[in-house]
Design a protein around this motif. Structure first.
Motif, PDB file in Angstrom:
ATOM      1  N   HIS A 919      -9.058   2.635   4.018  1.00  0.00           N
ATOM      2  CA  HIS A 919      -7.786   2.181   3.474  1.00  0.00           C
ATOM      3  C   HIS A 919      -6.670   3.139   3.862  1.00  0.00           C
ATOM      4  O   HIS A 919      -5.551   2.732   4.184  1.00  0.00           O
ATOM      5  N   THR A 920      -6.952   4.435   3.848  1.00  0.00           N
ATOM      6  CA  THR A 920      -5.931   5.435   4.158  1.00  0.00           C
ATOM      7  C   THR A 920      -5.408   5.252   5.574  1.00  0.00           C
ATOM      8  O   THR A 920      -4.217   5.408   5.842  1.00  0.00           O
ATOM      9  N   ASN A 921      -6.323   4.929   6.490  1.00  0.00           N
ATOM     10  CA  ASN A 921      -5.901   4.737   7.877  1.00  0.00           C
ATOM     11  C   ASN A 921      -4.960   3.548   8.025  1.00  0.00           C
ATOM     12  O   ASN A 921      -4.192   3.459   8.979  1.00  0.00           O
ATOM     13  N   GLU A 922      -5.066   2.589   7.078  1.00  0.00           N
ATOM     14  CA  GLU A 922      -4.230   1.401   7.150  1.00  0.00           C
ATOM     15  C   GLU A 922      -2.925   1.558   6.376  1.00  0.00           C
ATOM     16  O   GLU A 922      -2.091   0.665   6.355  1.00  0.00           O
ATOM     17  N   LEU A 923      -2.754   2.732   5.666  1.00  0.00           N
ATOM     18  CA  LEU A 923      -1.636   2.862   4.748  1.00  0.00           C
ATOM     19  C   LEU A 923      -0.382   3.401   5.416  1.00  0.00           C
ATOM     20  O   LEU A 923       0.287   4.273   4.881  1.00  0.00           O
ATOM     21  N   SER A 924      -0.084   2.949   6.574  1.00  0.00           N
ATOM     22  CA  SER A 924       1.226   3.265   7.132  1.00  0.00           C
ATOM     23  C   SER A 924       2.251   2.460   6.352  1.00  0.00           C
ATOM     24  O   SER A 924       1.914   1.574   5.576  1.00  0.00           O
ATOM     25  N   GLU A 925       3.504   2.763   6.551  1.00  0.00           N
ATOM     26  CA  GLU A 925       4.547   2.107   5.752  1.00  0.00           C
ATOM     27  C   GLU A 925       4.481   0.596   5.881  1.00  0.00           C
ATOM     28  O   GLU A 925       4.712  -0.137   4.941  1.00  0.00           O
ATOM     29  N   GLY A 926       4.174   0.147   7.074  1.00  0.00           N
ATOM     30  CA  GLY A 926       4.142  -1.292   7.273  1.00  0.00           C
ATOM     31  C   GLY A 926       2.937  -1.950   6.643  1.00  0.00           C
ATOM     32  O   GLY A 926       2.960  -3.153   6.387  1.00  0.00           O
ATOM     33  N   ARG A 927       1.849  -1.208   6.413  1.00  0.00           N
ATOM     34  CA  ARG A 927       0.616  -1.799   5.896  1.00  0.00           C
ATOM     35  C   ARG A 927       0.537  -1.761   4.379  1.00  0.00           C
ATOM     36  O   ARG A 927      -0.237  -2.510   3.790  1.00  0.00           O
ATOM     37  N   ILE A 928       1.262  -0.850   3.739  1.00  0.00           N
ATOM     38  CA  ILE A 928       1.289  -0.869   2.273  1.00  0.00           C
ATOM     39  C   ILE A 928       2.125  -2.075   1.860  1.00  0.00           C
ATOM     40  O   ILE A 928       3.259  -2.226   2.297  1.00  0.00           O
ATOM     41  N   PRO A 929       1.577  -2.959   1.047  1.00  0.00           N
ATOM     42  CA  PRO A 929       2.278  -4.235   0.754  1.00  0.00           C
ATOM     43  C   PRO A 929       3.432  -4.052  -0.229  1.00  0.00           C
ATOM     44  O   PRO A 929       3.424  -4.595  -1.347  1.00  0.00           O
ATOM     45  N   PHE A 930       4.444  -3.271   0.171  1.00  0.00           N
ATOM     46  CA  PHE A 930       5.621  -3.102  -0.673  1.00  0.00           C
ATOM     47  C   PHE A 930       6.343  -4.442  -0.832  1.00  0.00           C
ATOM     48  O   PHE A 930       6.479  -5.216   0.124  1.00  0.00           O
ATOM     49  N   LEU A 931       6.820  -4.701  -2.037  1.00  0.00           N
ATOM     50  CA  LEU A 931       7.646  -5.872  -2.262  1.00  0.00           C
ATOM     51  C   LEU A 931       9.046  -5.622  -1.713  1.00  0.00           C
ATOM     52  O   LEU A 931       9.531  -4.489  -1.725  1.00  0.00           O
ATOM     53  N   THR A1354       5.745  -3.241  -7.845  1.00  0.00           N
ATOM     54  CA  THR A1354       6.114  -2.518  -6.623  1.00  0.00           C
ATOM     55  C   THR A1354       5.415  -3.088  -5.392  1.00  0.00           C
ATOM     56  O   THR A1354       5.988  -3.116  -4.300  1.00  0.00           O
ATOM     57  N   PHE A1355       4.148  -3.527  -5.576  1.00  0.00           N
ATOM     58  CA  PHE A1355       3.350  -3.988  -4.436  1.00  0.00           C
ATOM     59  C   PHE A1355       2.978  -5.451  -4.622  1.00  0.00           C
ATOM     60  O   PHE A1355       2.914  -5.969  -5.750  1.00  0.00           O
ATOM     61  N   ASP A1356       2.674  -6.073  -3.510  1.00  0.00           N
ATOM     62  CA  ASP A1356       2.207  -7.454  -3.534  1.00  0.00           C
ATOM     63  C   ASP A1356       0.694  -7.430  -3.758  1.00  0.00           C
ATOM     64  O   ASP A1356      -0.094  -7.573  -2.814  1.00  0.00           O
ATOM     65  N   VAL A1357       0.301  -7.207  -5.008  1.00  0.00           N
ATOM     66  CA  VAL A1357      -1.116  -7.090  -5.359  1.00  0.00           C
ATOM     67  C   VAL A1357      -1.345  -7.845  -6.663  1.00  0.00           C
ATOM     68  O   VAL A1357      -0.410  -8.215  -7.370  1.00  0.00           O
ATOM     69  N   HIS A1358      -2.625  -8.027  -6.977  1.00  0.00           N
ATOM     70  CA  HIS A1358      -3.020  -8.626  -8.254  1.00  0.00           C
ATOM     71  C   HIS A1358      -3.693  -7.547  -9.102  1.00  0.00           C
ATOM     72  O   HIS A1358      -4.595  -6.848  -8.628  1.00  0.00           O
ATOM     73  N   VAL A1359      -3.251  -7.412 -10.326  1.00  0.00           N
ATOM     74  CA  VAL A1359      -3.809  -6.413 -11.240  1.00  0.00           C
ATOM     75  C   VAL A1359      -4.645  -7.134 -12.288  1.00  0.00           C
ATOM     76  O   VAL A1359      -4.123  -7.861 -13.123  1.00  0.00           O
ATOM     77  N   SER A1360      -5.959  -6.929 -12.233  1.00  0.00           N
ATOM     78  CA  SER A1360      -6.846  -7.579 -13.196  1.00  0.00           C
ATOM     79  C   SER A1360      -6.789  -6.848 -14.539  1.00  0.00           C
ATOM     80  O   SER A1360      -6.267  -5.738 -14.652  1.00  0.00           O
ATOM     81  N   GLU A1361      -7.357  -7.462 -15.571  1.00  0.00           N
ATOM     82  CA  GLU A1361      -7.315  -6.879 -16.908  1.00  0.00           C
ATOM     83  C   GLU A1361      -8.087  -5.559 -16.981  1.00  0.00           C
ATOM     84  O   GLU A1361      -7.670  -4.625 -17.667  1.00  0.00           O
ATOM     85  N   VAL A1362      -9.204  -5.475 -16.268  1.00  0.00           N
ATOM     86  CA  VAL A1362     -10.002  -4.250 -16.339  1.00  0.00           C
ATOM     87  C   VAL A1362      -9.299  -3.107 -15.616  1.00  0.00           C
ATOM     88  O   VAL A1362      -9.361  -1.952 -16.040  1.00  0.00           O
ATOM     89  N   VAL A1363      -8.617  -3.408 -14.519  1.00  0.00           N
ATOM     90  CA  VAL A1363      -7.825  -2.377 -13.834  1.00  0.00           C
ATOM     91  C   VAL A1363      -6.653  -1.962 -14.703  1.00  0.00           C
ATOM     92  O   VAL A1363      -6.322  -0.782 -14.817  1.00  0.00           O
ATOM     93  N   ASP A1364      -6.020  -2.938 -15.340  1.00  0.00           N
ATOM     94  CA  ASP A1364      -4.895  -2.648 -16.225  1.00  0.00           C
ATOM     95  C   ASP A1364      -5.308  -1.718 -17.366  1.00  0.00           C
ATOM     96  O   ASP A1364      -4.541  -0.835 -17.775  1.00  0.00           O
ATOM     97  N   ALA A1365      -6.520  -1.898 -17.890  1.00  0.00           N
ATOM     98  CA  ALA A1365      -6.992  -1.048 -18.995  1.00  0.00           C
ATOM     99  C   ALA A1365      -7.089   0.415 -18.560  1.00  0.00           C
ATOM    100  O   ALA A1365      -6.724   1.325 -19.306  1.00  0.00           O
ATOM    101  N   SER A1366      -7.577   0.658 -17.346  1.00  0.00           N
ATOM    102  CA  SER A1366      -7.678   2.035 -16.853  1.00  0.00           C
ATOM    103  C   SER A1366      -6.301   2.603 -16.535  1.00  0.00           C
ATOM    104  O   SER A1366      -6.031   3.782 -16.802  1.00  0.00           O
ATOM    105  N   LEU A1367      -5.423   1.777 -15.968  1.00  0.00           N
ATOM    106  CA  LEU A1367      -4.065   2.249 -15.696  1.00  0.00           C
ATOM    107  C   LEU A1367      -3.349   2.632 -16.991  1.00  0.00           C
ATOM    108  O   LEU A1367      -2.548   3.570 -17.014  1.00  0.00           O
ATOM    109  N   SER A1368      -3.647   1.927 -18.074  1.00  0.00           N
ATOM    110  CA  SER A1368      -3.025   2.249 -19.360  1.00  0.00           C
ATOM    111  C   SER A1368      -3.426   3.628 -19.841  1.00  0.00           C
ATOM    112  O   SER A1368      -2.627   4.340 -20.458  1.00  0.00           O
TER     113      SER A1368
END
Length: 1493
Positions: A919-931, A1354-1368
């Motif tokens: 994933h890190t190799n793909e995280l150039s500015e253009g590859r991070i799905p910024f909105l 910030t990003f064009d991603v989907h945040v599931s409930e279980v991920v949201d719980a850890s982010l909290s």
């Protein structure tokens, strides 16, 4: 205790030392071992030495020759093994370190405890250690004594224990914390089997020093345990409060017979300046020599300080001199201790705790016992021993270099004498016996005494250097010379050459001193004394002066007189100001207010007194310390004594006295200066019978007692005996209430008009007199004889008309047989005899108690009680044994899990880093799905609204008829111009906020609309925001709590600020913070999906949130599927999934992998694709629910890959719904039936609901066997640690990117923080903490927490409930790091709080440094900020739905139209600009109204 305490402190202070070797040819005895020596003990009775080494116990003779050895290791063991080892797996040979070695002389055994088998001990024979007397590894955890950790020290001391009249030999153990050890810091271990106790069992289980939470918190390091004078002491170091790793040294004491450790009290020991030498290394207990003991008496001991600490807790709420002195480290209830109200009537040296104080005490750091470091050298001392020779105390100190130093501890503790004895090199592998002196090497007196060694002196008659004990005539004067001045004693000269003048001239012309001046000399002040000398010209005079207490004697020859002067101390006997002022003027004593003491006038510094004349200093208010008596009769008439201080200087100084508000008559003849006043109380109003005593002295000063005086009358209730002979003489007892009213002198007792003599005021007993005539004329008291029955009684007093007798204490027998035959209570004759005369003067009756009932009652009560107790104990023991087995089982599970946490964490972190590398190799500015900017602002501003993604501001769709669009557009442009009027906009906002129905949600939405509408002029928007913020600040600073400002979005401006930050920090997100945030999100998502996730209850095996933790063991395996996408060529994509995944979860993972290069919004959705498995020639559609779904009761289990038996490397086809619809209709059941299945909500995935389990239990009966196999949910909390450790680097990276002032800081942050600092300076009640809170509320909590919890903003991603719980959890940690308040955690704190408790202090420092760094940056000017805002407006305004925002804003103007018009009409500025007219015109156009305009 003072004798050894100061010695211990001295040795503790010798933390470093080194010296050079002196040559010696004395033969040295030594014994070398093959392994490291851990412990050395000596049997005091036989002199044998025992070495506890790794894997071996050695028994040596006094000359260090080997007598026997016992092998203790290596042994087959494992760190997590619970003995016996034969039941354990993965064992291997492991070394056995000796942890504890104790001589038990009473039964001839040696206690040996090692590091193997959980620290189990054994008993060896003292005469032959090869013989093992006792060992058992099958008694369970209660017999685990020592530690398996190499770096954990264990100490012990022999003691005694008594229970139920039985005495036992025990040993007390102090042990630090090992991760796999027992958590008992201190334990008492029995050395024999008794009832349910077994050898080595811990028999005291009632103290908080044995509880789990506090043991790892303080990291105890024990160094010594010993016993003295009924107390057991432990010397150790530990951290102070669990938040700082610095070690401090403590000595603790507990009473030897305290069976609950209630008396355990810790005293901090400080050595050196600022406690430089803070960690004890070694100590030794010994009695000092006389030379050192004299100095130590002055220094005092820590025993007194411990007593002071205990006394403060028992009687003064834990305070000393009004300052909190007592801590309670082993309890989380810090506000509920030292609440006892025990009166401080006696010394508390024997206080041994009680159940009201179940937690051990400790001293506060301020009250630590302090000592100075008196000898320091580079290096580290590790051992010490002490000896006394010739009344001198010598310490032998060993260091890590193998050197031994001999240090004489003289009375001058600041100049110790140091000798280096010998150097040996292999310290840990040998024991060496070295001589303590080399006297015989010195051949002459001078070299002998120059040693300055207390062991060596010059034996004069033998002419050699020896120890005193080896010199035959050492006791004779000058027979053995030891000189601290390093000089031999010899005659140099004598003077004078002639005889004394006193002898030869009979004093006629002898020189003498007379008339010393002054004769009064104050202590502590240098005073020159002059004398008159007579006949001094006849002789050459030399004199020596000796100062004694109250006298100076000048010893001289040949002078004949000894002039005398008087030394005096103003403070002696003058403890308060009044006593001081009453001193004889010749002493010139004054009261020094600053020193609060009576001192000589020149010792009171004017600076200390201020500008006041010390002779005119006013005394403090009177203080009353006691009232005697405390109770008096309602009618008054008795005298009371009031004791205290500063109660005047003269009796006339007492102006008034009141008792319970009633005047009390001063008895001037009984007045004592300053300390005592006597007055006679008057009658009191029965409605107010108790109160304080008040004394007023000259000058209007008043003193009020803290104790109360009570008016009450005595109430006699019973007299024993109730009858007696008429002749009198009976000792009677009067009992009742309030009989201690008044003092002894105030009480009078009469019976039938006859006066009685009072013996005791509490239990009033009297002599009943025998009345008659002529007693004293006929006989004396010795000649008179009196009998009650047949027993003589003592004649106390004989007067002419009265005879006082003491009756027998036991019931006599009747003298006549008639009386003896009478079964009634005996009437005994009272007989008086003198000479041959005998007179029966009356009868005495003794009451008999019927004791027969006791013989019936006692067995009837005791026997059943004993049976009940026996049955209860039997049941309790059975339950305890069962509970212990269960506990061992669970504990074993815990230990295995904890052991695996570190390895699992390290392995999973490595795996994650490898997998994240792709994933890190793909995280150039253009590859991070910024909105893009519009989508970003839409989601931040409007996604949380009630309509969510369907909000009109996000869709941009307005339902305006085509015919009216031009008119509406023109009117909206006019409304935009109106909003750009500051006067209108401020009135608009104020009108809305004054409306009751303009709620918090409406304020947030309105502010977001305003942000979009004014986006084209962000400079103007910022100006409006500043104006409203200043108003808000004034409101909070002057009428509310300033710290609450900006905490919530309760006003429009607070939401405007949030939006302003979101706009200004968008570029910073893209350039700096976005990448670490995206990596953190991806890492959490990846880690969660590595384990099972319950699709229904939204719980996962790997999470940071304890409420979202999957508390069940789920069997699963990792599968790699080969996925073929229908219509996209023959290439397959490998996808990792879990066998327990639902079909929808599998689809999500496949879509995630196949379309990883597309943002989430452009990927197909789960419901739009179907998954087909082709195990053979035909395919099978996989779905979450179908006719094959398993049913358990009324519940259906969602299908998983395991349900379909999909294997590793299986090929699956991902197709859109349209591609497979026809195939599905041909191969599956009716489509409508499938939809009905999907609508059924009685489904579960991994965890079946609890109510269903209960229902099944009621149907099937007991399911105990199944529930027993189910693990405890809390065991899985260790997974939180594993996930936290795996993600830690990503969390730290994100925090650093946000909180690093050394990198690029957005100009908006600097600009706004400076604005807050500037405004804070204008208000006196805004401190640094408030500014910190404002900054935190405006940036971290208002922006960063929102972004962190919602990555999809910030990003064009989907945040599931279980991920949201850890982010909290991470967001909560970020919030905690930004607060100033200390987070006091306990074992009851939520797991989410405890998870990052260790890192919070680091993050808090990052926040503080960030704020400080921003404050030190170059300011951002208004011009620079406006330029930046203008650039943002120019770049992005045309992309926003500005017209829609204006239309929605007007809806608020329309709703509150009347209020806005009224507000504008009241504003002169609005009237001058015709704002009312402009709004009316806009309303007419937008609402298609025909108005009078």
């Amino acid at each position: 205790m003072a004798s050894w305490v100061s010695l211990l402190l001295f040795l503790f202070c010798q933390s470093v030392s080194r010296a050079q070797e002196e040559g010696s040819n004395v033969p040295i005895l030594e014994f070398t071992t093959e392994t490291v020596i851990n412990n050395v003990v000596q049997d005091p009775q036989t002199g044998r030495i025992y070495l506890g080494a790794v894997n071996t116990i050695f028994q040596l003779g006094p000359s260090l020759h080997l007598q026997a050895r016992a092998e203790t290791g290596p042994r087959e063991d494992a760190r997590t093994c619970t003995p016996p080892a034969s039941a354990c797996q993965d064992t291997k040979p492991m070394p056995n370190l000796n942890k504890l070695l104790l001589v038990h002389p009473s039964n001839g055994s040696l206690i040996v405890c090692g590091s193997r088998y959980r620290g189990i001990c054994s008993l060896l024979n003292l005469t032959n250690v090869e013989q093992q007397l006792y060992y058992s590894d099958s008694k369970g955890e209660r017999t685990y004594v020592a530690s398996i950790e190499d770096n954990v020290n264990v100490v012990g001391v022999m003691s005694n224990y008594s229970k139920d009249g039985n005495a036992f030999s025990v040993f007390l153990v102090g042990k630090g914390y090992g991760s796999l050890d027992s958590t008992k810091l201190i334990s008492t271990r029995i050395l024999q089997d008794f009832r349910d106790w077994v050898v080595f069992e811990s028999i005291i289980e009632a103290s908080t020093v044995q509880t789990t939470p506090f043991v790892p918190k303080y990291l105890h390091d024990f160094r010594l345990a010993f016993k003295d004078n009924g107390y057991v002491y432990f010397l150790f170091s530990r951290t102070l409060d669990g938040t700082d790793n610095k070690n401090l040294t403590f000595v603790s004491r507990l009473c030897e017979d305290d069976h609950h450790y209630y008396s355990h009290t810790e005293l901090q020991l400080n050595c050196g300046q600022n406690n430089r030498y803070n960690k004890v290394q070694a100590a030794y207990v010994a009695s000092p020599g006389k030379e050192l003991a004299r100095a130590m008496t002055e220094l005092g001991g820590y025993g007194k300080r411990l007593v002071d600490i205990i006394s403060a807790c028992y009687s003064d709420s834990g305070k000393m001199s009004g300052v909190p002195a007592v801590d309670i480290p082993y309890s989380s209830k810090t506000d509920e201790f030292c609440t006892s109200k025990i009166a401080a009537t006696g010394h508390c040296s024997s206080c041994c705790g009680a159940d009201f104080l179940p937690s051990p005490l400790a001293s506060k750091p301020k009250f630590a016992l302090k000592a100075n470091a008196v000898w320091t050298r580079p290096g580290l001392l590790t051992a010490v021993a002490v000896a006394v020779e010739n009344d001198h105390t010598i310490a032998f100190l060993g260091n890590t270099q193998g050197e031994v130093f001999k240090v004489e501890l003289s009375s001058d503790l600041f100049s110790p004498k140091v000798h280096c004895l010998i150097i040996f090199h292999v310290v840990m592998l040998q024991i060496t016996k070295v001589p303590v002196q080399t006297c015989l090497q010195k051949k002459d007196c001078q070299s002998c005494v120059e040693l300055r060694d207390p062991y060596c002196g010059w034996c004069v008659l033998e002419g050699r250097c020896t120890r005193r004990s080896e010199c035959r005539r050492a006791e004779e004067k000058n027979g053995w010379l030891w000189s601290p001045r390093q000089h031999c004693v010899k005659i140099v000269s004598f003077y004078p050459p002639n005889l004394s003048c006193k002898k030869t001239q009979k004093g006629a012309n002898c020189p003498r001193f007379e008339n010393p001046d002054p004769v009064l000399i104050p202590v502590g002040f240098k005073t020159r004394i002059s004398f008159e000398g007579i006949h001094l010209d006849l002789y050459q005079v030399k004199c020596k002066t000796f100062i004694k207490y109250k006298k100076i004697s000048i010893m001289h020859s040949p002078l004949t007189t000894s002039p005398t002067v008087t030394l005096y101390n103003c403070s002696m006997g003058r403890e308060d100001c009044s006593l001081c002022k009453n001193a004889d003027p010749k002493y010139r004593c004054v009261w020094c207010a600053k020193q609060r003491a009576c001192v000589y006038e020149k010792l009171c510094n004017p600076d200390q007194q201020g500008s006041k004349d010390p002779y005119n200093t006013e005394c403090p208010d009177p203080q009353i310390t006691d009232i005697i008596p405390r109770f008096g009769p309602l009618q008054g008439g008795i005298s009371i004594t009031i004791r205290g201080s500063n109660l005047g200087i003269h009796k006339e100084d007492i102006k008034s006295i009141s008792v319970v508000g009633v005047p009390c008559i001063h008895r001037q003849e009984k007045y004592s200066v300053s300390t005592s006043v006597v007055c006679e109380i008057g009658p009191v109003d029965p409605k107010n019978t108790w109160g304080q005593v008040e004394v007023e002295v000259k000058g209007g000063k008043r003193g009020t007692s803290s104790m109360y005086f009570t008016y009450r009358d005595p109430i006699p209730e019973m007299v024993k005996p109730s009858r007696g002979p008429k002749a009198g003489g009976t000792l009677i007892t009067i009992s009742g209430r309030f009989l201690n009213t008044g003092s002894m002198d105030d009480v009078q007792v009469t019976i039938g008009g006859v006066d009685c003599t009072v013996h005791d005021i509490l239990s009033i007993t009297v002599d009943l007199p025998l009345q008659g005539r002529g007693f004293s004329k006929a006989m004396t008291a010795k000649e008179a004889q009196a009998f009650v029955g047949d027993v003589p009684c003592l004649v106390n007093t004989l007067q002419d008309d009265k005879l006082f007798l003491d009756p027998p204490s036991t019931t006599p027998s009747a003298r006549s047989r008639r009386h003896r035959r009478d079964t009634r209570p005996e009437l005994l004759d009272l007989t008086i005899k003198f000479g041959k005369g005998e007179w029966v003067v009356g009868s005495v009756q003794y009451e008999k108690k019927n004791d027969l009932s006791l013989y019936i009652i006692i067995p009837a009560v005791i026997v059943p009680m004993l049976l009940i107790i026996a049955i209860s104990v039997y049941c309790y023991r059975r339950k305890s044994q069962q509970a212990e087995r269960e506990y061992e089982k669970v504990k074993h599970q815990l230990e295995n899990l904890e052991e695996s946490v570190r390895d699992r964490c390290k392995k999973e972190f490595t795996d994650l880093m490898i997998e994240m590398e792709d994933h890190t190799n793909e995280l150039s500015e253009g590859r991070i799905p910024f909105l893009d900017y519009k989508t970003y602002t839409d989601r931040v501003f409007f996604l949380p609204s009630k309509d969510g993604a369907n909000d009109v501001m996000i869709t941009g769709k307005l339902n305006i008829p085509e015919a009216r669009r031009a008119t509406v557009t023109q009117a909206l442009n006019q409304f935009s111009n109106l909003l750009n009027s500051k006067t209108f906009l401020i009135n608009f906002i104020r009108t809305l906020e004054r409306s009751h129905d303009f709620n918090a949600r409406a304020k947030v939405y309105f502010a977001s609309l305003l942000t979009v509408a004014l986006h084209g002029k962000l400079e103007y928007y910022t100006d409006i925001m500043r104006t409203l913020l200043l108003e808000l600040m004034e409101e909070y600073v002057h009428s509310k709590n300033p710290k609450l400002m900006l905490r919530r979005s309760e006003t429009v401006v607070e939401r405007m600020l949030c939006n302003w930050m979101s706009i200004c920090l968008y570029q910073f997100l893209k350039d700096s913070a976005g990448e670490p945030l995206y990596k953190l999100f991806r890492a959490i998502k990846h880690q969660i999906e590595k384990g099972p996730v319950d699709a229904r209850v939204k719980k996962a095996k790997y999470t940071l949130n304890d409420t979202g933790l999957l508390g069940d063991d789920v069997e699963y395996s990792v599968l790699t599927l080969q996925v073929l996408v229908q219509g996209e060529g023959p290439d397959v994509t490998p996808v990792k999934v879990l066998s327990c995944d639902t079909i929808s979860q599998v689809k999500e993972k496949i879509i995630e992998q196949v379309y990883r290069n597309l943002p989430y919004s452009q990927r197909p959705k789960v419901d739009s694709v179907t998954l087909e498995w082709r195990p053979g020639s035909t395919g099978q559609i996989l779905s979450d629910l179908d006719l094959t779904s398993q049913k358990e009761g009324r519940w259906k289990r969602i299908n998983t890959l395991a349900h379909y038996n999909v294997r590793d490397n299986a090929t699956l086809v991902l197709s859109s719904v349209l591609h497979i619809q026809q195939n599905y209709d041909q191969n599956q059941e009716n489509h409508e039936e499938r939809n009905a299945l999907l609508e059924d909500d009685k489904v579960f995935h991994l965890v079946r609901p609890a109510d269903e389990l209960d229902e099944m239990k009621s149907k099937r009966g007991s399911i105990k066997d199944k529930s027993m196999t189910k693990a405890i949910t809390e065991i899985y909390l260790t997974r939180l640690l594993s996930v936290k450790g795996t993600l830690q680097q990503f969390v730290d990276d994100f925090f650093r990117s946000v909180l690093c002032s050394g990198a690029v800081v957005p100009p908006a942050v600097k600009y706004f923080f400076d604005f807050l600092d500037e405004q804070a300076l204008k208000h006196n009640n805004v401190d640094e903490e408030t500014i910190h809170i404002w900054k935190t509320n405006s940036l971290p909590l208002r922006f960063w927490v929102n972004i962190l919890k919602n990555p999809h903003f910030t990003f064009d991603v989907h945040v599931s409930e279980v991920v949201d719980a850890s982010l909290s959890v991470i967001a909560q940690t970020f919030m905690d790091a930004c607060t100033k308040s200390e987070h006091k955690l306990s074992r009851d704190s939520p797991s989410n709080k405890l998870l990052y408790a260790k890192e919070i202090s680091t993050y808090k420092k990052m926040v503080d440094d960030y704020y400080k760094g921003i404050r030190q940056m170059v300011p951002v000017s208004d011009q620079d900020m406006n330029t930046h805002l203008a650039e943002v407006s120019r770049s992005h305004t045309d992309k926003l739905n500005t017209q829609v925002a204006l239309h929605q804003l007007y809806q608020y103007a329309s709703k509150y139209y009347d209020g806005i018009i009224a507000s504008l009409e009241e504003d002169p500025a609005a009237q001058s600009k015709q704002l009312t007219l402009r709004l009316q015109q806009i309303a007419a156009a937008l609402e298609n109204k025909v108005t009078d305009l």
